[in-house]
Design an enzyme around this catalytic site. Structure first.
Site, PDB file in Angstrom:
ATOM      1  N   THR A 320      52.881  44.695  25.437  1.00  0.00           N
ATOM      2  CA  THR A 320      51.879  44.075  24.601  1.00  0.00           C
ATOM      3  C   THR A 320      51.625  44.894  23.342  1.00  0.00           C
ATOM      4  OG1 THR A 320      49.651  43.179  24.740  1.00  0.00           O
ATOM      5  CG2 THR A 320      49.994  45.264  25.783  1.00  0.00           C
ATOM      6  N   GLY A 402      51.244  48.423  27.655  1.00  0.00           N
ATOM      7  CA  GLY A 402      51.820  49.074  28.808  1.00  0.00           C
ATOM      8  C   GLY A 402      51.616  48.462  30.169  1.00  0.00           C
ATOM      9  N   GLY A 403      51.373  47.147  30.297  1.00  0.00           N
ATOM     10  CA  GLY A 403      51.293  46.543  31.622  1.00  0.00           C
ATOM     11  C   GLY A 403      50.285  47.254  32.503  1.00  0.00           C
TER      12      GLY A 403
END
Length: 457
Positions: A320, A402-403
């Protein structure tokens, strides 16, 4: 707000492997004197025709596909977030015209940006899966090859779309010419999303979650965002310090405390976060509120400062962009925007140049899960923008890509800068760690940067 909209739009052209008009977004907007920021949930729902049976009939019995038309099953909400944020800011005074806010993005899309090393590597490493998706090769594989680093990537169809939105308004994305073009391309690609699904979408103003800490009050987004996990980590960490743990910055105790807090926060999150309309989030202060002091006390007591909790747990991934801005009046914005995995579903709509997200991967095909797939539902989101109103009067919008790494890197930066007094540059530059998955991979173990001292590792 205008700065963040302009930057978010430009990133759609300059950083298309990580964000785009075909993704989702979440916002926190702070105004001086307000007790709490305003939240915007600009995430999209699954289409009205999207059911577990649809996926099973296509052979997907255990999980949502990561790529392709059946990964493109949720409406893209990011543009509605821009519109909602600009509407909220109208009361602040004269506004820049929308065409001006989208001008830089349109220019970069039309004239091109240099292909970065990261962009090149992501195309190269995912070439087989991405090249097979509708529209991807025509837009991102000029001459049928992975574009080399330093070459120029031009997105003329996306430039035209940005021009249309600038002249006709952002609502056109959902209920106008752009919407009609997207619906036609989605149908031709094999996605179950329809023009009616787009037309039904609206961004929502939401009340942020909050947690009071000794250093101030921290805020994040409620479900479907994993914002509760970010706040929970900080709450557990503070309790470990209060319990007498000798925690100094960058030591084993610091990293261990945050990692173990992350494990407890993720276990709590995975049983709680889903579509807020169908898996209702507990009311603040209620017996089941995960941020209640006694609930955080119990999670902190479960942490052994000398031993790691066995892991892994089921992972969630993705990546993202995060954006922050503060103006001269002290207004502050924390915004996060994503197409989930690199290049999202891989489906590119030729009439508009829009790459569609695969945020539907956040759904579960397991009945009874808070994130169970059903028509017109919101999937679980890793996206979570953070903001702190500190006790000394400072306002700090913060966040990261970063999930599953998002809450962890947020906690690293917050504890380093706010709790331990490191400069912002120190806090950002210091080595990091990651428990769980990011960049769409399947690794769920704990990984440490090589710069972390060997004795701490």
């Amino acid at each position: 707000v205008e700065a963040v909209v302009a930057a978010a739009a430009t990133l759609c052209a300059a950083y298309p492997h990580m964000t785009g008009l075909g993704g989702d977004g979440f916002w926190l907007i702070h105004e001086p004197g307000a007790p709490a920021p305003v939240g915007i949930d600009a995430s999209g729902r699954s289409g009205a025709a999207v059911t577990p049976g649809l996926l099973r009939a296509a052979g997907h019995t255990h999980q949502i596909p990561r790529r392709g038309p059946l990964a493109a099953i949720t409406v893209a909400g990011a543009v509605s977030g821009w519109a909602a944020a600009l509407e909220h800011a109208r009361a602040w005074g004269p506004a820049l015209p929308l065409p001006r806010l989208l001008e830089e993005a349109q220019w970069h899309a039309r004239h091109g940006v240099a292909v970065t090393a990261g962009h090149h590597a992501l195309v190269r490493d995912n070439m087989e899966a991405l090249a097979a998706q509708p529209g991807f090769a025509a837009q991102f594989l000029p001459d049928g090859i992975c574009p080399p680093e330093g070459s120029t990537l031009r997105l003329p169809a996306l430039a035209d779309t940005l021009h249309t939105l600038g002249t006709r308004g952002l609502d056109d994305f959902y209920r106008g010419r752009v919407a009609a073009a997207m619906a036609a391309d989605l149908a031709e690609a094999g996605s179950p999303l329809t023009a009616a699904d787009l037309a039904d979408h609206r961004a929502a103003l939401v009340t942020p979650l909050s947690l009071r800490l000794p250093h101030g009050q921290v805020f994040n987004l409620p479900p479907p965002s994993q914002g509760v996990a970010s706040l929970c980590i900080l709450g557990i960490f503070e309790r470990l310090r209060d319990a007498g743990a000798a925690i100094e910055p960058e030591t084993f105790a610091h990293i261990h405390a945050v990692v173990e807090a992350t494990k407890r926060a993720f276990r709590m999150r995975d049983g709680l976060v889903g579509d807020p309309d169908h898996a209702p989030y507990p009311a603040p202060g209620s017996a089941t509120d995960p941020l209640r002091p006694d609930r955080l006390d119990a999670l902190a007591r479960d942490v052994d400062m000398a031993r790691a909790l066995p892991w892994p747990a089921p992972p969630s991934g993705g990546d993202t962009v995060w954006l922050g801005a503060v103006d001269a009046q002290g207004r502050a914005v924390s915004c996060i925007q994503s197409i989930y995995f690199e290049f999202g579903s891989g489906v590119v709509l030729p009439r508009t140049g829009i790459t569609w997200q695969n945020r539907g991967c956040g759904f579960s095909l397991q009945a009874g899960s808070p994130a169970a797939l059903a028509p017109r539902r919101k999937p679980f989101h890793t996206l979570n923008p953070a903001m702190a109103l500190l006790a000394d009067g400072r306002v700090m919008p913060y966040g990261t890509m970063g999930g599953e790494g998002q809450p962890q890197t947020q906690a690293a930066v917050f504890t380093r800068h706010v709790v331990f007094g490191q400069s912002l540059q120190q806090a950002v530059s210091a080595p990091r760690w990651l428990l769980g998955r990011t960049w769409g991979d399947d690794a769920v173990h704990l990984r440490l940067e090589g710069r972390i001292p060997p004795d701490v590792a």
